[in-house]
Design an enzyme around this catalytic site. Structure first.
Site, PDB file in Angstrom:
ATOM      1  N   ASP A 257       0.956  -1.319  -0.107  1.00  0.00           N
ATOM      2  CA  ASP A 257      -0.036  -0.010  -0.055  1.00  0.00           C
ATOM      3  C   ASP A 257       0.687   1.214   0.083  1.00  0.00           C
ATOM      4  OD1 ASP A 257      -3.312   0.627   0.489  1.00  0.00           O
ATOM      5  OD2 ASP A 257      -1.928   2.110   1.462  1.00  0.00           O
ATOM      6  N   TYR A 407      -3.182  11.045   1.393  1.00  0.00           N
ATOM      7  CA  TYR A 407      -3.628  11.135   0.117  1.00  0.00           C
ATOM      8  C   TYR A 407      -3.741  12.348  -0.698  1.00  0.00           C
ATOM      9  CZ  TYR A 407      -5.159   6.165   0.706  1.00  0.00           C
ATOM     10  OH  TYR A 407      -5.080   5.021   0.798  1.00  0.00           O
ATOM     11  N   HIS A 463      -4.827  -7.715  -0.525  1.00  0.00           N
ATOM     12  CA  HIS A 463      -4.159  -6.255  -0.464  1.00  0.00           C
ATOM     13  C   HIS A 463      -3.503  -6.322   0.935  1.00  0.00           C
ATOM     14  CE1 HIS A 463      -3.465  -2.269  -1.018  1.00  0.00           C
ATOM     15  NE2 HIS A 463      -3.916  -2.024   0.044  1.00  0.00           N
TER      16      HIS A 463
END
Length: 491
Positions: A257, A407, A463
């Site tokens: 990630d 982000y 993930h």
């Protein structure tokens, strides 16, 4: 004028006819001239290619020191003190949590919706009931504190990390330093099942690691930056400083990630410091012509692009697998990359909302087919205790907003960031888990990681692979590291 042209001109001016021997001589001289020119051109082109490759190999990511604390940086030298830290929660904090849980306002899910609209409210009620009545946070705090925690101030913020040294290192060997970096919505706790497999391996032939697991600033127990602009490159620079402060001149790095990007940036910043880079997530940072051609033609000519059966299965039909699936699972990203504080404020106030927001990712990102299950398949790979421990790290530290801002800081600078243009030449290993959010074939990985020495198609996993399949991850890290160590001994 070249010799063949001089001869031809002389023969033409004399008005005589060329004999066969003269024609042969002229042809030989012409061929020699052509060959000489071709060799010269090849040498020039070859030299240019070598120059460009060497320049690319010598290209490193540039960065400058920052200050992320409140106000202006002090004039005094940076305090390099390291202090121990323990996870604690007061009775008042737990009482406040329980009060907020008790006051939640349930909303019924649509009939037959499962997890396709997000976290199913019927199952959420069961999770929240367990959290409120059966989950033992004090016991989980003891589990968190089984490994040594520390903090140190770097560039104005307190950086938290777990540092686990092996209890025993076989004679004649050394502990291999390894930094492991988490992502969102995970934490350092993702690695708790992996740490003992690396620091205390049961196989006597396995390498022994000394592991450092930091919290990205703004996540968990690392202080949040007070200023705009803290992106993956800033985190990479801070983690290099952390590793130097711990006495490591060279080390391995692993990430998934956001941890993938942070450790990749670490390799780009100081390629001679990062001995080897291991990742389990590698979405294309700058798609090129070769990738476009492979998408268009790979279904019909898979061998031409080295595509395996798994590649074809995960990529095609590409409109469904690459476009629609990405749209289904990227809504959160658009919110967090634009206005993270707005949604984050609600999550910071509501523990039930926070749990739903985080745990839904641990469902769908583990296997997208879990969207069709009433319970989201949440406990097929994880225990509720482990999942809620990760949620509690976000709740007790109050870090959900600052974690979402990461982000904004990364995507806010556009898709043409400097690090996206720079290849990675550090020896790299990639663990390709079949249920990863975005499937990345070997061809695509090699576009960024030019020294890819291990590409491992994994048996299972999604993930959150380090947390879901710690044994498989440990085995692949071992395989990769042993390969790099053997290469270094031969040099």
């Amino acid at each position: 004028m070249p010799e063949p042209q001089l001869l031809l001109s002389a023969w033409r001016s004399s008005g005589s006819t060329l004999s066969l021997s003269q024609m042969a001589k002229l042809l030989t001289l012409s061929l020699r001239s052509i060959m000489f020119t071709a060799v010269l051109v090849a040498l020039v082109i070859g030299g240019l290619i070598i120059f460009l490759v060497q320049r690319s190999r010598n290209q490193v990511l540039k960065t400058e020191d920052g200050w992320w604390g409140a106000g202006a940086p002090p004039d005094a030298e940076e305090d390099v003190t390291i202090w121990s830290f323990k996870v604690t929660t007061s009775d008042e904090d737990l009482e406040d949590l329980h009060r907020r849980i008790d006051q939640t306002r349930p909303v019924p899910s649509l009939e037959d919706s499962q997890f396709n609209y997000g976290f199913n409210s019927h199952y959420l009620h069961k999770v929240v009931s367990y959290w409120r009545n059966d989950f033992d946070w004090r016991r989980q705090v003891d589990k968190l504190n089984q490994y040594p925690h520390f903090k140190t101030n770097i560039e104005g913020i307190d950086v938290h990390y777990v540092h686990v040294k092996p209890q025993r290192v076989p004679e004649g060997t050394r502990a291999i330093p390894l930094i492991m970096v988490h992502g969102w919505p995970g934490s350092f706790y993702e690695f708790y099942g992996l740490i003992p497999l690396l620091t205390e391996p049961s196989d006597p032939d396995w390498l022994v690691f000394e592991v450092v697991c930091p919290s990205i600033p703004g996540y968990g127990f690392s202080e949040a930056p007070r200023k705009k602009g803290f992106d993956s490159v800033c985190a990479a620079r801070i983690f290099h400083k952390l590793m130097r402060r711990l006495g490591f001149q060279q080390f391995y790095a692993h990430g998934g990630d956001w941890g993938w990007l942070v450790t990749t940036n670490m390799a780009q910043l100081e390629p001679k410091t990062v001995t080897g880079l291991h990742v389990n997530f590698a979405p294309p940072s700058k798609p090129g012509l070769l990738m476009a051609l492979s998408i268009m033609l790979g279904h019909y000519f898979p061998k031409l692009f080295g595509f395996t059966e798994m590649d074809v299965e995960r990529l095609y039909p590409c409109m469904e697998k690459l476009v629609l699936e990405s749209i289904k699972e990227s809504g959160y990203m658009h919110i967090q990359a634009t206005k993270p504080d707005t949604a984050g404020r609600g999550l910071n106030d509501s523990p039930v909302g926070l749990a739903a927001y985080i745990l839904e990712k641990f469902s769908t990102w583990t296997d997208h087919d879990y969207r069709n299950l009433e319970d989201g398949g949440l406990t097929r790979k994880f225990s509720l205790d482990d999942l809620l421990t990760n949620v509690m790290i976000y709740w007790t530290s109050g870090c959900i907003i600052s974690s979402m801002r990461f982000y904004k800081e990364n995507f806010g600078k556009g898709l043409d960031a400097a690090h996206a243009k720079i290849p990675v030449y550090v020896p790299t290993g990639f663990a390709c888990f079949p249920n990863e959010l975005m499937h990345t074939p070997k061809l695509w990985v090699k576009q960024k990681y030019h020294n890819l020495i291990n590409f491992s198609p994994m048996q299972r996993g999604g993930h959150f692979a380090a947390m879901e399949e710690p044994q498989l991850m440990a085995e692949d890290i071992q395989k990769f590291t042993r390969t790099v160590e053997k290469m270094m001994k031969k040099q």
